[in-house]
Design an enzyme around this catalytic site. Structure first.
Site, mmCIF file in Angstrom:
data_model
loop_
_atom_site.group_PDB
_atom_site.id
_atom_site.type_symbol
_atom_site.label_atom_id
_atom_site.label_comp_id
_atom_site.label_asym_id
_atom_site.label_seq_id
_atom_site.Cartn_x
_atom_site.Cartn_y
_atom_site.Cartn_z
ATOM 1 N N ASP A 190 -21.074 3.925 -4.468
ATOM 2 C CA ASP A 190 -21.097 2.769 -5.347
ATOM 3 C C ASP A 190 -19.845 2.850 -6.212
ATOM 4 O O ASP A 190 -19.591 3.881 -6.843
ATOM 5 C CB ASP A 190 -22.344 2.864 -6.249
ATOM 6 C CG ASP A 190 -23.081 1.556 -6.343
ATOM 7 O OD1 ASP A 190 -22.419 0.537 -6.581
ATOM 8 O OD2 ASP A 190 -24.324 1.572 -6.203
ATOM 9 N N ASP A 213 -19.760 -2.836 -6.932
ATOM 10 C CA ASP A 213 -20.781 -3.330 -7.849
ATOM 11 C C ASP A 213 -20.290 -4.575 -8.597
ATOM 12 O O ASP A 213 -19.159 -4.605 -9.088
ATOM 13 C CB ASP A 213 -21.082 -2.212 -8.863
ATOM 14 C CG ASP A 213 -22.125 -2.628 -9.866
ATOM 15 O OD1 ASP A 213 -23.294 -2.756 -9.469
ATOM 16 O OD2 ASP A 213 -21.774 -2.826 -11.051
ATOM 17 N N GLU A 233 -20.912 -6.836 -3.791
ATOM 18 C CA GLU A 233 -22.197 -7.324 -4.307
ATOM 19 C C GLU A 233 -21.941 -8.598 -5.094
ATOM 20 O O GLU A 233 -21.384 -8.565 -6.186
ATOM 21 C CB GLU A 233 -22.835 -6.289 -5.243
ATOM 22 C CG GLU A 233 -24.212 -6.761 -5.709
ATOM 23 C CD GLU A 233 -24.572 -6.381 -7.142
ATOM 24 O OE1 GLU A 233 -25.779 -6.304 -7.433
ATOM 25 O OE2 GLU A 233 -23.678 -6.207 -7.978
ATOM 26 N N HIS A 272 -32.070 -1.714 -5.105
ATOM 27 C CA HIS A 272 -32.541 -1.101 -6.347
ATOM 28 C C HIS A 272 -32.703 -2.088 -7.504
ATOM 29 O O HIS A 272 -33.060 -1.675 -8.599
ATOM 30 C CB HIS A 272 -31.582 0.032 -6.746
ATOM 31 C CG HIS A 272 -30.206 -0.484 -7.052
ATOM 32 N ND1 HIS A 272 -29.306 -0.841 -6.074
ATOM 33 C CD2 HIS A 272 -29.593 -0.738 -8.228
ATOM 34 C CE1 HIS A 272 -28.198 -1.282 -6.640
ATOM 35 N NE2 HIS A 272 -28.343 -1.229 -7.955
ATOM 36 N N ASP A 273 -32.393 -3.360 -7.270
ATOM 37 C CA ASP A 273 -32.535 -4.365 -8.327
ATOM 38 C C ASP A 273 -33.668 -5.343 -8.055
ATOM 39 O O ASP A 273 -33.865 -6.279 -8.842
ATOM 40 C CB ASP A 273 -31.233 -5.182 -8.454
ATOM 41 C CG ASP A 273 -30.070 -4.361 -8.974
ATOM 42 O OD1 ASP A 273 -30.311 -3.460 -9.804
ATOM 43 O OD2 ASP A 273 -28.930 -4.619 -8.552
HETATM 44 C C1 NOJ Z 1 -25.429 -4.550 -10.189
HETATM 45 C C2 NOJ Z 1 -26.213 -3.291 -9.961
HETATM 46 O O1 NOJ Z 1 -26.824 -3.366 -8.704
HETATM 47 C C3 NOJ Z 1 -27.204 -3.181 -11.103
HETATM 48 O O2 NOJ Z 1 -28.119 -2.162 -10.885
HETATM 49 C C4 NOJ Z 1 -26.410 -2.965 -12.377
HETATM 50 O O3 NOJ Z 1 -27.299 -2.965 -13.466
HETATM 51 C C5 NOJ Z 1 -25.381 -4.070 -12.569
HETATM 52 N N1 NOJ Z 1 -24.641 -4.379 -11.384
HETATM 53 C C6 NOJ Z 1 -24.376 -3.672 -13.614
HETATM 54 O O4 NOJ Z 1 -23.534 -2.673 -13.120
#
Ligand code: NOJ
Length: 549
Positions: free
Chosen positions: A109, A211, A274, A336-337
């Site tokens: 990441d 990210d 992302e 993970h989100d």
């Molecule tokens: C996206 C990530 O997947 C998330 O987990 C994070 O909180 C935010 N970007 C900020 O970096």
């Protein structure tokens, strides 16, 4: 760059990329936190020479860098170090060596839009307006009335600007105030970030997940967004419209520059961005319509689907239709989100069956497949009591019981029904899932009908069947309601994938084929069962068939 090396097939084109939320995967020292030696212990589970392993191609590690943990690692205070909770650089080097022996690639990441407010670069930047690194972050004077420079909102809620009283200017943070945005318009900042990726490439990394990529592209004059829509989505990752705080076209120049750096030694490396809510033009650009950029942009479309065959088919096709020719599609059901898929679509108790069906869909589609640790055993969202919440989204939530943030999908991997679920001998940093007794690797390894057995067999099928590897995709319109039927045709092999999204049985004609044999099924069927004329599917059943003459 030699054109020879770039002409070779790219390893990710038909790969399975396994996302490891490092803190929750395997603890090796009893402190309740997953770590790099823990991952090394589990490499055999992920891939080895036997049919007992999952058979994935790459691991994507969530941030392993030193961090004060305001956003659990997505606030990096040293881009070229390892957080002591996860181990050391020596541990990383050992992981790189052992992963290579297991033929597993490592994807890191790369948190490129923002650092931690504790990063030395930011400390220097905020120290005074004349600092050489002042412009590495985004600073601006207050408005004449004395407020934040513009109306941009942070993804996690509230203004995206915080006043730094000693210097009298505001700094921008698209996420938490503890995550100041880096200024990608500054060439020396970009060079420093290039050196970061070089550092990890030299240590054996095969690629990066970028990210929050869209946020590096900000309006050059930092003008107001024209209107601000309420944030949306399950995880607080909503955005403001129309967008001057993200997706500025200049970012594609910086992504192409980054592509050049990661490939500068002649080896094409993996980059996945992302970005949520992409339009077709942006998807095409990211996938290289104007020159090499990303290897792919993470596809969120399937995660947002409602439960209907048409919704999944539209999601698959709208994404792949926007790709330029030769680009690699990808799919994902979890990360993970996001609330875990079984919890998302399992309110009526059929989550497990649905998860089996969409797993079959995912592994039978062309391109790369992302899976999220625990998905392969059917892990559910955990229950997080308000006093155990760690995620900033949960901590900021007004109703912590109703919206605990993203910790539920980050609970420890369930390896066994023993103490600590085989994850830790200590107290786990997040509560263990209450299902660890029934849903765990040790148990599911031995059960032919388990989710793990299904994942293993689908991953293996995908590598052994030429049609699933390289076959053209073609979906059929003339099908019973709520059935998704498509074929993959490689010329020498054709397979048909029939997926019944309905809660009732469906009879599906097998096109012009007189007969076929079953290669894989989400339910129990006789091995290589022969099908004549039409296949009867049980509720939520999926099958992969091969033409037989
Ligand atoms: C996206 C990530 O997947 C998330 O987990 C994070 O909180 C935010 N970007 C900020 O970096």
């Amino acid at each position: 760059m030699s054109s020879d090396s770039l002409a070779k097939p790219r390893w990710w084109e038909h790969s399975v990329i396994y996302e490891i939320y490092v803190r929750s995967f395997q603890d090796s020292n009893g402190d309740g936190i997953g770590d790099l030696p823990g991952i090394i212990q589990r490499l055999d589970y992920l891939r080895n020479d036997t049919s007992d392993s999952l058979g994935i191609d790459a691991i994507w590690l969530t941030p392993i860098y030193p961090s004060p943990l305001y956003d659990y690692g997505y606030d990096v205070s040293d881009y070229t170090g390892i957080d002591p909770a996860y181990g050391s650089l020596d541990d990383f080097d050992r992981l790189a060596r052992e992963a290579e022996q297991h033929e597993i690639k490592i994807v890191l990441d790369f948190v490129l839009n923002h650092s931690s407010h504790m990063h030395p670069w930011f400390l220097e930047s905020r120290s005074n307006k004349q600092s050489d690194r002042r412009d590495w972050y985004v600073w601006k004077d207050p408005t004449p009335e004395g407020g934040p420079p513009n109306n941009w909102q942070s993804v996690f809620g509230g203004p995206a600007w915080t006043l730094d009283e000693p210097t009298g200017q505001y700094y921008l943070h698209s996420f938490l105030p503890q995550q100041p945005d880096l200024n990608w318009r500054n060439p020396s900042l970009r060079k420093a970030m290039h050196d970061v990726v070089r550092f990890w490439i030299q240590r054996g990394v095969s690629g990066f997940r970028l990210d929050a990529t869209a946020f590096i592209g900000k309006d050059a004059q930092l003008r107001d967004n024209l209107a601000v829509a309420p944030t949306s989505g399950t995880s607080g990752l909503g955005v403001s419209y129309p967008l001057r705080n993200m997706n500025h076209p200049d970012m594609h120049d910086w992504l192409r520059e980054l592509r050049h750096v990661v490939d500068e030694d002649g080896i094409e490396r993996f980059l996945v961005s992302e970005i949520y809510d992409l339009d077709d033009d942006a998807i095409a650009l990211l996938h290289g319509s104007e020159g090499p950029e990303m290897s792919m942009s993470f596809n969120f479309e399937l995660i947002g689907c409602s439960w209907h065959a048409e919704s999944y088919r539209n999601a698959v096709e709208s994404f792949s239709d926007s790709l330029p020719s030769g680009a690699t599609p990808n799919t994902a059901l979890n990360n993970h989100d996001q609330s875990r898929s079984i919890s998302r679509f399992g309110a009526d108790g059929c989550g497990r069956e649905r998860a089996r069906l969409v797993a079959m869909l995912q592994f039978a589609l062309p391109g790369a497949t992302f899976i999220y640790y625990g998905e392969e055993i059917g892990m559910l969202d955990g229950v997080i009591p308000p006093d155990r919440i760690r995620d900033p989204v949960g901590l900021r939530s007004l109703d912590k019981a109703l919206n605990p943030g993203r910790d539920p999908e980050r609970t420890p991997m369930q390896w066994s029904s023993g103490l600590g679920a085989g994850f830790t001998t200590g107290e786990a940093w997040l509560p263990l899932g209450s299902t660890a007794q029934e849903i765990n690797v040790e148990l599911e390894c031995r059960v032919p009908e388990s989710m793990l057995t299904l994942y293993r067999s689908l991953i293996s099928l995908r590598t052994t069947q030429q049609a699933l590897r390289v076959g053209q995709y073609r979906a059929f319109d003339d099908v019973p309601d709520n059935v998704y039927l498509f074929e993959r045709d490689s010329g020498s092999q054709t397979v048909l994938v029939a997926l019944n999204f309905a809660s009732e049985p469906r009879k599906v004609p097998i096109q012009s084929w007189k007969s076929a044999v079953v290669l894989a099924c989400t339910h129990v069927r006789q091995e290589r069962e022969r099908i004549e004329g039409a296949i009867s599917l049980r509720p939520l059943e999926g099958v992969i068939l091969e033409h037989s003459s």
